[in-house]
Design a protein around this motif. Structure first.
Motif, short mmCIF file in Angstrom:
data_model
loop_
_atom_site.label_atom_id
_atom_site.label_comp_id
_atom_site.label_asym_id
_atom_site.label_seq_id
_atom_site.Cartn_x
_atom_site.Cartn_y
_atom_site.Cartn_z
N LEU A 36 -0.05 36.76 0.62
CA LEU A 36 1.02 36.40 -0.31
C LEU A 36 2.29 36.17 0.49
CD1 LEU A 36 0.61 39.28 -2.96
CD2 LEU A 36 -0.35 36.99 -3.11
N GLN A 81 6.99 30.48 -3.44
CA GLN A 81 5.98 31.53 -3.41
C GLN A 81 4.60 30.96 -3.09
OE1 GLN A 81 3.28 32.32 -5.53
NE2 GLN A 81 3.57 31.09 -7.36
N PHE A 90 1.00 34.25 -5.64
CA PHE A 90 1.25 35.03 -6.86
C PHE A 90 0.73 34.24 -8.06
CE2 PHE A 90 4.28 36.80 -3.93
CZ PHE A 90 4.33 38.14 -4.26
N GLY A 130 1.18 35.61 -11.48
CA GLY A 130 1.90 35.97 -12.69
C GLY A 130 3.40 35.97 -12.48
N LEU A 176 5.63 37.63 -14.12
CA LEU A 176 6.21 38.98 -14.20
C LEU A 176 6.08 39.69 -12.85
CD1 LEU A 176 7.55 40.79 -16.29
CD2 LEU A 176 5.32 41.78 -16.76
N ASP A 177 4.87 39.61 -12.23
CA ASP A 177 4.66 40.22 -10.92
C ASP A 177 5.65 39.66 -9.92
OD1 ASP A 177 2.60 41.69 -11.75
OD2 ASP A 177 1.01 40.49 -10.87
N LEU A 178 5.78 38.35 -9.94
CA LEU A 178 6.63 37.68 -8.95
C LEU A 178 8.07 38.15 -9.08
CD1 LEU A 178 6.93 35.48 -6.79
CD2 LEU A 178 7.32 33.86 -8.63
N SER A 188 9.20 40.87 -10.46
CA SER A 188 9.32 42.30 -10.11
C SER A 188 9.33 42.48 -8.60
CB SER A 188 8.15 43.11 -10.67
OG SER A 188 8.04 42.89 -12.02
N VAL A 189 8.39 41.79 -7.93
CA VAL A 189 8.29 41.92 -6.47
C VAL A 189 9.57 41.42 -5.81
CG1 VAL A 189 7.08 41.02 -4.45
CG2 VAL A 189 5.78 41.85 -6.39
N HIS A 210 2.99 45.10 4.19
CA HIS A 210 4.09 44.25 3.74
C HIS A 210 5.04 44.04 4.91
CE1 HIS A 210 3.67 46.29 -0.48
NE2 HIS A 210 2.65 45.53 -0.17
#
Lengths: 154, 115
Positions: free
Chosen positions: A23, A36, A39, A41, A43-45, A47-48, A83
């Protein structure tokens, strides 16, 4: 791969291919997503991005508090994946890269190709055509929706 | 510890034609100690050397012929040499026309001291 700014796509695509990242996320220092890869979703994106920008801000503040230069790179090594989080300056201001990678690559390789990505982005950035304008509340939702469409193709 | 590594690396880079030598972490491909000529990117050499060693360890494991002791990647303009240990690897970059036999021997001796 999706990007709000199309000139970012080629450098980021090359980085993902060479580093074998799972990712990858490019964002401004305030957590606004620029591009990006991987990813699925929104929402995930979001938030991250917010968490990544927060980690960079808090670790930079920690460094300043103890009298050091702000950390440029923060790496979290997990058992299955890791990460890599780093800030860098571009012609469009300070950006942050968040990269998630697994055992198919190494932190050292990600770092090497990240340095190349920073150079490639600096070379690819077109000159800004108009001065930055203030973001008004009325524009915010429209711009957010446009960004999400660009990032997820919906 | 790093100064011990530095002395080992200086011993290797004194050999004719050796452009750089590094102790590298195999787990993450980062530099532990380095002695490289100006213009060489130690970080890139470390990452490539560790990746090569990791792939070779995986390959030889699948092939059932034991852990590799030495890797020699010969290019037109030089050679990348890697002596993998358990956690660390010794990586060297040699120019063209370098007597690799002597360098190989020295690297294997040095790698034994890395553990």
């Amino acid at each position: 791969m999706r990007a709000v700014e199309p000139w970012v796509v080629a450098p980021l695509r090359a980085f993902v291919a060479e580093s074998s990242a799972r990712l990858a996320l490019l964002m401004t220092s305030s957590g606004q997503v620029v591009a990006q890869h991987g990813f699925v979703g929104a929402l995930d994106l979001m938030s991250v991005a917010a968490l990544g920008a927060g980690i960079v801000a808090s670790s930079s503040e920690l460094a300043v508090t103890v009298g050091w230069e702000p950390f440029r790179v923060v790496a979290h090594q997990g058992k299955e994946q890791a990460h890599f989080l780093a800030w860098f300056d571009t012609p469009r201001g300070r950006w942050i890269a968040l990269v998630v990678f697994g055992s198919e690559t190494k932190l050292g390789l990600v770092r090497v190709f990240f340095e190349q990505l920073v150079e490639d982005l600096a070379a690819a950035a077109p000159p800004e055509e108009e001065p930055r304008r203030e973001v008004l509340a009325a524009d915010f939702e429209r711009e957010l929706n446009a960004s999400l469409r660009a990032l997820f193709g919906r | 510890m790093t100064s011990q590594f530095q002395a080992m690396l200086d011993g290797l880079t004194r050999l004719r034609g050796v452009r750089g030598a590094l102790v590298v972490s195999l787990e993450d491909g980062l530099v532990v100690a380095e002695s490289v000529m100006g213009g060489l990117k130690g970080g890139a050499l470390a990452a490539i050397g560790a990746t090569l060693a990791g792939r070779a360890v995986e390959l030889s494991g699948r092939g059932g012929f034991g852990r590799p002791r030495f890797l020699h990647l010969q290019g037109d303009d030089g050679a990348l040499l890697v002596a993998p240990g358990h956690d660390l690897a010794l990586v060297a970059l040699a120019g063209r026309d370098v007597p690799i036999g002597m360098l190989r021997l020295e690297m294997l001796r040095t790698a034994e001291r890395l553990g």
